[in-house]
Design an enzyme around this catalytic site. Structure first.
Site, PDB file in Angstrom:
ATOM      1  N   GLY A  16       0.826  -1.218   0.000  1.00 52.99           N
ATOM      2  CA  GLY A  16       0.000   0.000   0.000  1.00 52.99           C
ATOM      3  C   GLY A  16       0.853   1.257   0.000  1.00 52.99           C
TER       4      GLY A  16
ATOM      5  N   HIS B 116      11.930   1.165  -0.243  1.00 47.96           N
ATOM      6  CA  HIS B 116      11.581  -0.175   0.244  1.00 47.96           C
ATOM      7  C   HIS B 116      12.740  -0.774   1.035  1.00 47.96           C
ATOM      8  CE1 HIS B 116       7.847  -0.223  -1.851  1.00 47.96           C
ATOM      9  NE2 HIS B 116       8.347  -0.386  -3.058  1.00 47.96           N
TER      10      HIS B 116
ATOM     11  N   SER C  49       0.027  -9.969  -4.153  1.00 45.12           N
ATOM     12  CA  SER C  49       0.146  -8.695  -4.872  1.00 45.12           C
ATOM     13  C   SER C  49       1.530  -8.563  -5.525  1.00 45.12           C
ATOM     14  CB  SER C  49      -0.092  -7.542  -3.893  1.00 45.12           C
ATOM     15  OG  SER C  49       0.015  -6.321  -4.547  1.00 45.12           O
TER      16      SER C  49
ATOM     17  N   SER D 196      -6.389  -5.083  -7.444  1.00 46.90           N
ATOM     18  CA  SER D 196      -7.675  -5.541  -6.895  1.00 46.90           C
ATOM     19  C   SER D 196      -8.007  -4.842  -5.575  1.00 46.90           C
ATOM     20  CB  SER D 196      -7.678  -7.056  -6.715  1.00 46.90           C
ATOM     21  OG  SER D 196      -7.122  -7.395  -5.466  1.00 46.90           O
TER      22      SER D 196
HETATM   23  P1  A3P Z   1      -3.255  -5.459  -4.990  1.00 46.03           P
HETATM   24  O1  A3P Z   1      -2.201  -5.931  -5.941  1.00 46.03           O
HETATM   25  O2  A3P Z   1      -3.563  -6.461  -3.931  1.00 46.03           O
HETATM   26  O3  A3P Z   1      -4.469  -4.969  -5.680  1.00 46.03           O
HETATM   27  P2  A3P Z   1       2.246  -0.669  -3.510  1.00 46.03           P
HETATM   28  O4  A3P Z   1       1.822   0.702  -3.768  1.00 46.03           O
HETATM   29  O5  A3P Z   1       3.004  -0.858  -2.232  1.00 46.03           O
HETATM   30  O6  A3P Z   1       2.914  -1.273  -4.689  1.00 46.03           O
HETATM   31  O7  A3P Z   1       0.927  -1.530  -3.245  1.00 46.03           O
HETATM   32  C1  A3P Z   1       0.053  -1.809  -4.282  1.00 46.03           C
HETATM   33  C2  A3P Z   1      -1.182  -2.463  -3.700  1.00 46.03           C
HETATM   34  O8  A3P Z   1      -1.986  -1.433  -3.083  1.00 46.03           O
HETATM   35  C3  A3P Z   1      -2.031  -3.103  -4.794  1.00 46.03           C
HETATM   36  O9  A3P Z   1      -2.666  -4.228  -4.184  1.00 46.03           O
HETATM   37  C4  A3P Z   1      -3.015  -1.970  -5.083  1.00 46.03           C
HETATM   38  O10 A3P Z   1      -4.191  -2.398  -5.720  1.00 46.03           O
HETATM   39  C5  A3P Z   1      -3.279  -1.474  -3.672  1.00 46.03           C
HETATM   40  N1  A3P Z   1      -3.885  -0.137  -3.678  1.00 46.03           N
HETATM   41  C6  A3P Z   1      -3.443   0.988  -4.256  1.00 46.03           C
HETATM   42  N2  A3P Z   1      -4.327   1.993  -4.112  1.00 46.03           N
HETATM   43  C7  A3P Z   1      -5.370   1.479  -3.415  1.00 46.03           C
HETATM   44  C8  A3P Z   1      -6.609   2.020  -2.955  1.00 46.03           C
HETATM   45  N3  A3P Z   1      -6.959   3.278  -3.196  1.00 46.03           N
HETATM   46  N4  A3P Z   1      -7.441   1.189  -2.279  1.00 46.03           N
HETATM   47  C9  A3P Z   1      -7.094  -0.097  -2.022  1.00 46.03           C
HETATM   48  N5  A3P Z   1      -5.941  -0.663  -2.443  1.00 46.03           N
HETATM   49  C10 A3P Z   1      -5.086   0.120  -3.131  1.00 46.03           C
END
Ligand code: A3P
Length: 326
Positions: A65, A139, A171, A293
């Site tokens: 996230g 990270h 993810s 997702s």
């Molecule tokens: P998923 O692949 O499970 O959908 P990061 O930014 O650390 O790469 O994390 C990406 C994850 O955060 C993805 O998860 C993405 O869909 C989710 N994400 C990004 N924006 C979001 C939002 N507004 N609500 C819920 N999940 C979100």
């Protein structure tokens, strides 16, 4: 059936076969952490990186996230400047070790038509030259952060975001196929995750290092699952942490701005340009979205039972004993 135990050598071989590409030729282990071998080129610059007290850092393990948290923090810190938020997030809130993950030096000469952002060739230098207040994503686990940050010589605000390990792994798998050229299947990916052979693993230690510092006044520790279940409380906490006040209308507007559907269709944060560029450069040929997702407990039905058991065992052993629960 218990998961088949793989030796370090087996996993190294699998990693080489399924996850080396023209932009990432190999991996190394640095103080226990798996990283692209290109880390060697930037390690000294990261260690000596001049941190500023007015920086704002978002630290996380990949796919927990980070982007969502960055956008929330940036908007609160910048007084809900939704116009300014139209600038690409990687520009407003750059990724310190981007150049460690992706090396385009041998690829770009074949594609004079594609222009990459300056950040790509030396992200550490790009971040260090930004004017204050800087917003920085990383990270890296705590023990590989710049020295001034580790020793407390500088005390910028640090927001850490954690996510359930099994959802993070699901993810991360989709992300690595879409963005980083991973060619193996999901079960193999889980074995690499558990065997600490994916970039930034080991996962559990990454969380613990920040969890153990959660009471420090310059650290805000968040969970993806809390952003999902009660985003307005998390926004309020973040505003307090950043010393900002806000009106109900501003919170309402931010909740809308940060909603999954909005983020998914917002080109400033959904990395559609990066996916497009990698396709143009013929580095990937997988379809999908970076913001994919956005669900909690998506691992159910996706992960084999034996792998779930190992994840749960590690979570109990490493986190629950330190009062950390998802
Ligand atoms: P998923 O692949 O499970 O959908 P990061 O930014 O650390 O790469 O994390 C990406 C994850 O955060 C993805 O998860 C993405 O869909 C989710 N994400 C990004 N924006 C979001 C939002 N507004 N609500 C819920 N999940 C979100």
């Amino acid at each position: 059936m218990a998961p088949q135990l793989a030796t370090d050598n087996d996993l190294n071989q699998i990693l080489k076969e399924t996850f080396t590409t023209e932009f990432r030729k190999g991996y190394i282990t640095v103080n226990g952490v798996c990283l692209p071998e290109r880390f060697n080129k930037f390690s000294q610059a990261i260690e000596d990186f001049e941190v500023r007290d007015d920086d704002v850092w978002v630290c996380s393990f990949p796919k927990t996230g980070t982007t969502w948290t960055q956008e929330m923090i940036w908007c609160v810190a910048n007084d809900f400047d939704f116009e300014g938020a139209k600038v690409l997030l990687p520009e407003r809130f750059p990724f310190l070790e981007h150049s460690v993950l992706f090396d385009y030096t041998t690829i770009m000469p074949r594609h004079p038509e594609v222009k990459l952002h300056r950040l790509v060739s030396d992200s550490v230098n790009y971040v260090s030259s930004r004017i204050s207040p800087r917003f920085i994503k990383t990270h890296l686990p705590f023990h590989l952060l710049p020295r001034q940050l580790r020793t407390g010589k500088r005390k910028p605000r640090i927001v850490y975001v954690a996510r359930n390990p099994k959802d993070t792994c699901v993810s991360y798998y989709h992300h690595c196929r879409l963005m980083e050229g991973y060619r193996g299947d999901f079960n193999t990916f889980c074995r690499l995750f558990l065997g600490e052979k994916l970039c930034f693993t080991p996962f559990w230690d990454h969380i613990l290092q920040f969890w153990n510092r959660r009471e420090d006044s310059n650290i805000l520790f968040l969970k993806y699952e809390d952003l999902k279940s009660d985003l307005s409380t998390v926004i309020q906490k973040s505003a307090t942490f950043l010393n900002k006040t806000m009106s109900n209308d501003q919170v309402k507007a931010l909740l809308e701005h940060l909603s999954f559907n909005n983020m998914k269709s917002n080109p400033a944060v959904n990395y559609e340009d990066a996916v497009e560029t990698n396709k143009k450069l013929k580095l990937i040929d997988v379809d999908g979205d970076f913001i994919r997702s956005g669900k909690v407990n998506q691992w159910q039905g996706e992960m084999p039972e034996s792998i779930i058991e190992r994840f749960d065992e590690l979570t109990r052993e490493k986190l629950a004993t330190r009062n950390f629960f998802f």
